[in-house]
Write a protein that holds these residues in place. Structure first.
Motif, PDB file in Angstrom:
ATOM      1  N   ASP A  42       0.830  -1.210   0.000  1.00 49.79           N
ATOM      2  CA  ASP A  42       0.000   0.000   0.000  1.00 49.79           C
ATOM      3  C   ASP A  42       0.861   1.256   0.000  1.00 49.79           C
ATOM      4  N   TRP A  43       1.926   1.247   0.790  1.00 47.94           N
ATOM      5  CA  TRP A  43       2.803   2.407   0.853  1.00 47.94           C
ATOM      6  C   TRP A  43       3.561   2.610  -0.463  1.00 47.94           C
ATOM      7  N   LEU A  44       3.983   1.526  -1.085  1.00 44.78           N
ATOM      8  CA  LEU A  44       4.659   1.657  -2.378  1.00 44.78           C
ATOM      9  C   LEU A  44       3.727   2.290  -3.409  1.00 44.78           C
ATOM     10  N   ALA A  45       2.472   1.853  -3.411  1.00 45.29           N
ATOM     11  CA  ALA A  45       1.498   2.424  -4.341  1.00 45.29           C
ATOM     12  C   ALA A  45       1.201   3.883  -4.007  1.00 45.29           C
ATOM     13  N   PHE A  46       1.160   4.204  -2.718  1.00 38.80           N
ATOM     14  CA  PHE A  46       0.880   5.576  -2.300  1.00 38.80           C
ATOM     15  C   PHE A  46       1.941   6.539  -2.827  1.00 38.80           C
ATOM     16  N   PHE A  47       3.207   6.198  -2.628  1.00 37.80           N
ATOM     17  CA  PHE A  47       4.265   7.116  -3.068  1.00 37.80           C
ATOM     18  C   PHE A  47       4.431   7.118  -4.578  1.00 37.80           C
TER      19      PHE A  47
END
Length: 348
Positions: free
Chosen positions: A83-88
């Motif tokens: 999720d964090w990879l997609a967010f950034f």
């Protein structure tokens, strides 16, 4: 930085893999190849990657997008790595990368211990690459680095700001060791709050009066940790590399940040370096007379690291060459030779 396109090709290969493998080990590939290309070893990158990529896991997928209002709750939740990879990735597609970095640097900095400091180290390499040249592949690498840092976000226990009079070398000498060194870094860092003298040791560093002094002190911290590695590396030759490479990563990020963030960056980098030192420093240093002869000239040191092949030796060589340029101290070069002796070579 070379304009051969090798770095972009390497990043594209690595961005099909995740920031971790074998459970929690950090993917050092992006950091090592950035250093190799910057030092002119483009021709060795793909051969090295052929062996390294085989060890890595696939890129994790996101399951629940990180919303703008819930980021605090999602920090440090390793289950949200995808999720964090997609967010950034989304942030860097929609906003200038310097704006994203300026927003998230002070949010992520308190969790500088993330991934045994690899979150900030990977970010420092990505920023260094972007300062040389901007393209979509390098932006994607910054997103991967920031996402990894956010997912593994981890504070250093009881680390208040420096308020003492010690220079970085003397301050590192005063850091107490954690009592139980039988397990991994999380177990060791968890002990810090209960270690007698930990708080005063962190406070002992002389604070920076302004931004330029913060930058100078960060360089001194990287210098001290690198030179100290020569006589203390046997405590843990892999993990103690990060006491030098973490402050170097922060130092290299400063040109992309507003100066009002520099002093806090020094404080966090010092806390991280002190924490790694407390977790892995040996009970006693090696006597200088018991050390082998030093390394060759500076121009041969990075070649030594590339021939050796281990990613930690490559990253230490990258930092040590900066230290040698600043200080002229041959011990910075000898530290790389020491690492190559203590760390098993990587057979690519």
């Amino acid at each position: 930085m070379s304009d051969s396109g090798t770095l972009e090709e390497a990043y594209e290969r690595l961005h099909r893999t995740g920031p971790e493998f074998d459970g929690w080990l950090s993917n050092h590939g992006p950091m090592a190849v950035e250093a190799m290309v910057r030092h002119g070893y483009d021709r060795d990158v793909h051969r090295w990657l052929d062996g390294y990529v085989a060890r890595l896991d696939e890129l994790p997928r996101g399951a629940s997008p990180v919303g703008g209002g819930e980021w605090r709750e999602a920090l440090g939740d390793a289950r949200r790595l995808g999720d964090w990879l997609a967010f950034f990735d989304g942030e860097l597609r929609e906003r200038p990368w310097r704006d994203v970095l300026e927003t998230w640097w002070p949010r992520l900095l308190p969790g500088i211990a993330a991934g045994a400091t690899h979150g900030v180290i990977r970010t420092g390499h990505a920023v260094h690459a972007l300062l040389g040249f901007e393209d979509e592949t390098r932006l994607a690498e910054l997103g991967q680095a920031l996402g990894y840092w956010a997912a593994r976000w981890q504070p250093v226990a009881a680390a208040g700001p420096p308020s003492g009079t010690a220079d970085p070398g003397r301050a590192l000498d005063g850091v107490p060791r954690v009592p139980d060194q039988s397990k991994g870094i999380n177990h060791r860092l968890d002990q810090l709050a209960e270690v007698a003298g930990w708080g005063p040791a962190v406070a002992a560093l002389r604070p920076a009066a302004d931004a330029e002094q913060a930058r100078a002190r960060l360089a001194e911290l990287a210098d001290a940790a690198t030179l100290r590695y020569l006589t203390h590396a046997h405590g843990n030759p892999v993990m103690l590399v990060h006491a030098a490479t973490a402050p170097t990563a922060v130092l290299r990020t400063l040109p992309a940040l507003p100066q009002d963030l520099w002093a806090g960056s020094l404080d966090a980098a010092w806390a991280a370096g002190a924490a790694v030192t407390a977790a892995y420093a040996p009970a006693e240093p090696v006597a200088r007379q018991d050390l082998p002869a030093g390394a060759g000239p500076a121009e041969e040191v990075f070649e030594l690291a590339v021939r050796h092949g281990d990613e930690h030796v490559i990253k230490l060589a990258d930092t040590a060459l900066d230290v040698h340029r600043r200080t002229g101290d041959p011990d910075a070069l000898a530290a790389v030779a020491r690492a190559a002796t203590l760390i098993s070579p990587f057979a690519s």
